[in-house]
Write an enzyme that holds these catalytic residues in place. Sequence first.
Site, PDB file in Angstrom:
ATOM      1  N   ALA A 151     -28.140 -13.729 -18.175  1.00  0.00           N
ATOM      2  CA  ALA A 151     -27.913 -13.176 -16.848  1.00  0.00           C
ATOM      3  C   ALA A 151     -28.139 -11.669 -16.884  1.00  0.00           C
ATOM      4  O   ALA A 151     -28.258 -11.065 -17.953  1.00  0.00           O
ATOM      5  CB  ALA A 151     -26.488 -13.488 -16.397  1.00  0.00           C
TER       6      ALA A 151
ATOM      7  N   GLN B  19     -26.203  -9.205 -16.456  1.00  0.00           N
ATOM      8  CA  GLN B  19     -25.168  -8.486 -17.191  1.00  0.00           C
ATOM      9  C   GLN B  19     -24.796  -9.194 -18.500  1.00  0.00           C
ATOM     10  O   GLN B  19     -23.652  -9.128 -18.955  1.00  0.00           O
ATOM     11  CB  GLN B  19     -23.934  -8.293 -16.310  1.00  0.00           C
ATOM     12  CG  GLN B  19     -24.103  -7.275 -15.206  1.00  0.00           C
ATOM     13  CD  GLN B  19     -24.284  -5.858 -15.740  1.00  0.00           C
ATOM     14  OE1 GLN B  19     -23.783  -5.511 -16.802  1.00  0.00           O
ATOM     15  NE2 GLN B  19     -25.016  -5.037 -14.999  1.00  0.00           N
ATOM     16  N   SER B  20     -25.774  -9.818 -19.128  1.00  0.00           N
ATOM     17  CA  SER B  20     -25.528 -10.576 -20.351  1.00  0.00           C
ATOM     18  C   SER B  20     -25.052  -9.685 -21.505  1.00  0.00           C
ATOM     19  O   SER B  20     -25.729  -8.743 -21.917  1.00  0.00           O
ATOM     20  CB  SER B  20     -26.818 -11.288 -20.772  1.00  0.00           C
ATOM     21  OG  SER B  20     -26.720 -11.800 -22.080  1.00  0.00           O
ATOM     22  N   ASN B  21     -23.875 -10.021 -22.037  1.00  0.00           N
ATOM     23  CA  ASN B  21     -23.395  -9.352 -23.240  1.00  0.00           C
ATOM     24  C   ASN B  21     -24.263  -9.700 -24.446  1.00  0.00           C
ATOM     25  O   ASN B  21     -24.524  -8.859 -25.306  1.00  0.00           O
ATOM     26  CB  ASN B  21     -21.948  -9.752 -23.523  1.00  0.00           C
ATOM     27  CG  ASN B  21     -20.997  -9.307 -22.439  1.00  0.00           C
ATOM     28  OD1 ASN B  21     -20.969  -8.143 -22.060  1.00  0.00           O
ATOM     29  ND2 ASN B  21     -20.213 -10.240 -21.921  1.00  0.00           N
TER      30      ASN B  21
ATOM     31  N   ALA C 143     -27.455 -10.420 -24.458  1.00  0.00           N
ATOM     32  CA  ALA C 143     -28.714  -9.679 -24.395  1.00  0.00           C
ATOM     33  C   ALA C 143     -28.511  -8.253 -24.893  1.00  0.00           C
ATOM     34  O   ALA C 143     -29.313  -7.723 -25.675  1.00  0.00           O
ATOM     35  CB  ALA C 143     -29.248  -9.682 -22.968  1.00  0.00           C
TER      36      ALA C 143
END
Length: 335
Positions: free
Chosen positions: A83, A85-87, A89
């Site tokens: 997503a 706001q992917s942690n 990523a």
Amino acid sequence: PSVTGMENPRVTDREPGALSTLPTPLEAAPRLAAAIGLGPADLWVKRDDLLGPGGGGNKVRKLQYTVAAALAAGATTLVTTGAAQSNHARLTAAAGARLGLDVVLVLAGTGGVATGNLALDAMLGARIVWAGDVDSGELERRAARIIEQLTADGRVASQIPFGGSNAVGARGYVDAGHELLAQLPELAQVVVAVGSGGTAAGLTHALGADRVLGVHTGAVPDPEARIGDLVVGLGGPSGDAAPALRLRTEQVGAGYSAFTEPVKDALLLAARTEGLILDPVYTGRALAGLVEAVRDGDVRPGQSTVFLHSGGLPGLFGSDAAMTWADSLADGEGS
């Protein structure tokens, strides 16, 4: 490498460019325990928010294995999905920066102002490809096509799975389960947010299903099946032999991105009793689930309970709803 054997490669704290230093602290939380109806010696916080580069978080334990496998295959570029706001990523970007690898992030959405994790993705040097309003399956297919393009250009690229959650990555939380038992032999249960499932699966494999209480965040449509499949991939039982998972689903609310009232209450509880900052999607839901579990007797006083702090702080600053709510607190409202 074998998924079930300890011979899986891992980027460890003994190597140049290490991704983490272990073990992470296990801290008592007596004021939070009392606030939710437990005894002052009942509740502990596992500080996996302190793991690794790039702002820290639980995904680092998985990246120790998935990135090591990519390096073993000769990769110079990591490609992963998530997503906006992917942690995961963000931490993949950090791992790439630490190890001198290029990173491509294939994210759902169309972009916009770089806040929260997105700001850190840019600082860490990741290339972002926006995929539009698509599901996780399509994100993975887009990532696979980017790898094909990179390969055609003579690059060696490796795809890191969504959330880092395949059986290789889940080994990081098999390690964490053993680490917890060494720190707290009388452990009754660990409470953990369930996103892509790898954290809960690894803990379940190490500790047994009865000692893992997962709180569904809405990140995947069938968390029970996903965790079960990962446990099987780790060498655990399948079918009728598989133990029943402890999984709470009441905290999803209107969906993955919803900022719910129980989560707001949980964020304030953690901050004002222990000085712990949680995020609105994962750890906030996990604590809200723990509060509800104490209310209905699923978690009881006298048991040694661990709350897994999986990180995610940048996501707090990437949530417009959370920032509006925090602004209301600064004005003396909403408290």
